[in-house]
Design an enzyme around this catalytic site. Structure first.
Site, mmCIF file in Angstrom:
data_model
loop_
_atom_site.group_PDB
_atom_site.id
_atom_site.type_symbol
_atom_site.label_atom_id
_atom_site.label_comp_id
_atom_site.label_asym_id
_atom_site.label_seq_id
_atom_site.Cartn_x
_atom_site.Cartn_y
_atom_site.Cartn_z
ATOM 1 N N LYS A 176 -5.621 14.325 -3.123
ATOM 2 C CA LYS A 176 -4.115 15.027 -3.146
ATOM 3 C C LYS A 176 -3.458 14.221 -3.864
ATOM 4 O O LYS A 176 -2.707 13.162 -3.825
ATOM 5 C CB LYS A 176 -3.614 15.015 -1.550
ATOM 6 C CG LYS A 176 -2.344 15.806 -1.638
ATOM 7 C CD LYS A 176 -1.424 15.729 -0.338
ATOM 8 C CE LYS A 176 -0.303 14.539 -0.969
ATOM 9 N NZ LYS A 176 0.662 14.889 -1.926
ATOM 10 N N GLU A 250 -2.122 0.780 0.273
ATOM 11 C CA GLU A 250 -1.731 0.096 -0.594
ATOM 12 C C GLU A 250 -0.362 0.429 -1.018
ATOM 13 O O GLU A 250 0.061 1.704 -1.296
ATOM 14 C CB GLU A 250 -2.403 0.137 -2.211
ATOM 15 C CG GLU A 250 -2.030 -0.999 -3.131
ATOM 16 C CD GLU A 250 -0.701 -0.619 -3.866
ATOM 17 O OE1 GLU A 250 0.203 -1.285 -3.742
ATOM 18 O OE2 GLU A 250 -0.986 0.337 -4.724
ATOM 19 N N CYS A 284 4.737 -0.743 -8.443
ATOM 20 C CA CYS A 284 4.664 -1.677 -6.782
ATOM 21 C C CYS A 284 4.409 -3.188 -7.231
ATOM 22 O O CYS A 284 4.978 -4.104 -6.587
ATOM 23 C CB CYS A 284 3.737 -1.232 -6.069
ATOM 24 S SG CYS A 284 1.944 -1.064 -6.707
ATOM 25 N N GLU A 382 12.731 -2.307 -2.150
ATOM 26 C CA GLU A 382 12.128 -1.763 -3.457
ATOM 27 C C GLU A 382 12.643 -0.782 -4.117
ATOM 28 O O GLU A 382 12.822 0.294 -3.527
ATOM 29 C CB GLU A 382 10.490 -1.536 -3.079
ATOM 30 C CG GLU A 382 9.838 -1.028 -4.439
ATOM 31 C CD GLU A 382 8.178 -0.650 -3.972
ATOM 32 O OE1 GLU A 382 7.290 -1.183 -4.669
ATOM 33 O OE2 GLU A 382 7.980 0.039 -2.986
#
Length: 478
Positions: A176, A250, A284, A382
């Site tokens: 996806k 992750e 990331c 983040e």
């Protein structure tokens, strides 16, 4: 404009169940550059059914690993021939600078295909171990049907961290892609069709959150492999926990670059420009906390400011561009929101701020904050954009403490004239990947993943393959 009106399911291009479409909008021009079907839960049902049939009844899981590796090697050849096209496509759809797309967005997925093809050619799926009553066979078998749910920032890289080992293991897969970046997956599907991978082994349905959760929750899925936000990862982990379904996650990062007093700043800044700002800061593993001793704090702030000021912000298709736009308007708003938060918290923007560098496109000003303490939101959350926080430390013990004082543990670096001493620092920072005087470039042969809220499990290397295998012990008499 690229237009697709079909989904890749069961080895063929099939009409979607619904009529809704996804517009792919250029972050640079704000114009529509592509359109694909918006997958529905019914489309996910069809994709899972195709993957399920290919796993339960098809040849792929029953081939030897070496046979599958040969087919994956063929896919790698096709990918290599079209990696330039892939790089340009990713730059068009999500704004990654073309230099980064040519350096990483396309070549790294190719490297993973080649690595796993080589590993699979020699990997032993059975081994004999001594037992109390005679030898025991330990066998490795594919986990089953995998849902690979991937983000928009490095779409092919993340697909391949899941697809390459899953294929070698003998799994079948439903991918996806994120709605922001579906176009590259269509190019991948064309290569899969040509590679000789059997029908139904790989299925691709771009869709939003509702269809994505339907896929994750589907009883026909044996494992979910997800890369994305920590918040979404927690939701997926909860679903998989309820169903006792395997998952690998992750997730986010807030990595620290420790600059020791003996560091050559001019040399370090050349590397940090990539380590901290790669992919427009939408990575990331980005080193967004810069830790500098109080002895050299002002000097480090100036060096980081000069490095960021030297970046060309503009058209991502221009090879001279260092930083392009954010992927979407909401991401532009998010990053600018954090810049405002930093100012409100008392940090000082020495470069950048809230003034946009361009009137058109989803650009933000690359920003460096000084006077940051590690308890500020800009140091703990983040941001996923070109925003760096320079944080002072007292001594090395304090630097390690600050680096570890985070909800995340994905990446990190240390910069020093003494590489052996840097290794000592690396061993003390609780992260899954680390670099001494360099950015860990995520080698295909070594595990990638994080501690704490940065995720569960590892991708890449033999460890990444192990995540798609079940272990069976067979004892026998006679």
């Amino acid at each position: 404009m690229l237009q697709h009106d079909r989904l890749f399911i069961g080895g063929d291009w099939v009409a979607p169940a619904g009529t809704a479409t996804i517009d792919v909008i250029s972050p640079h021009t704000e114009e529509v550059v592509g359109r694909v079907p918006d997958g529905t839960p019914a489309d996910m049902d069809r994709a899972v059914a195709a993957a399920r049939a290919a796993f339960d009844e098809g040849p792929w899981p029953r081939m030897t690993m070496a046979e599958r590796a040969a087919v994956v090697g063929r896919l790698a050849e096709l990918y290599e021939a079209r990696q330039g096209e892939m790089a340009e496509l990713i730059t068009t759809e999500m704004g990654s600078p073309i230099t980064f797309s040519r350096m990483a967005q396309a070549p790294q997925p190719l490297g993973m295909l080649k690595y796993y093809a080589e590993l699979g050619a020699t990997f032993e799926v059975e081994e004999q171990r001594p037992g109390l009553f005679g030898p025991v066979t330990v066998r490795r078998e594919p986990v089953g049907v995998v849902a690979a749910v991937v983000p928009w920032n490095v779409p092919q890289f993340v697909i391949m961290t899941k697809l390459a080992p899953a294929l070698i293991a003998g799994c079948t897969v439903v991918i996806k892609p994120a709605p922001e970046t579906p176009l590259d997956s269509y190019l991948l599907a064309e290569m899969i069709q040509e590679s000789g991978i059997p029908a139904g082994v790989v299925n691709i349905v771009a869709a939003g959150r509702e269809a994505g959760e339907h896929l994750v929750s589907h009883p026909g899925i044996d494992k979910v492999a997800f890369t994305g936000s920590t918040a979404a990862g927690r939701r997926i982990a909860a679903i998989c926990g309820e169903q006792l379904k395997r998952c690998s996650l992750e997730l986010g990062g807030k990595s620290a670059a420790i600059i020791l007093d003996d560091c050559d700043l001019s040399a370090a800044m050349g590397f940090l420009s990539i380590a901290s700002l790669m992919n427009n800061g939408q990575a990331c593993v980005a080193q967004t906390r810069i830790l500098a001793s109080r002895n050299r704090y002002d000097e480090v702030v100036q060096a980081v400011a000069d490095m960021v000021s030297g970046q060309v912000v503009g058209d991502p298709a221009d090879p001279g561009t260092g930083i392009g736009p954010m992927v979407a308007k909401r991401q532009q708003d998010r990053v600018e929101g954090y810049i405002k938060i930093g100012i409100d918290e008392g940090a000082k923007p020495v470069v950048g701020g809230l003034e946009r560098p361009h009137d058109r496109g989803w650009y933000v000003a690359p920003t460096v904050f000084a006077g940051v303490s590690n308890d500020m939101r800009i140091a703990r959350e983040e941001i996923f954009g070109p925003v760096l926080a320079v944080i002072p430390y007292t001594d090395e013990e304090d630097a390690v403490r600050i680096a570890n004082d985070s909800d995340y543990g994905l990446s990190g670096t240390v910069w020093t004239a003494d590489a052996e001493h840097g290794m000592d620092i690396a061993r003390r920072v609780r992260t899954g990947t680390y670099g001494v005087n360099m950015m860990n470039t995520l080698e295909p042969s070594t595990p990638f993943g994080g501690y704490k809220a940065s995720g569960l499990g590892r991708e890449l290397g033999p460890e990444g393959l192990a995540g798609y295998l079940e272990y069976k012990s067979i004892a026998r008499l006679g």
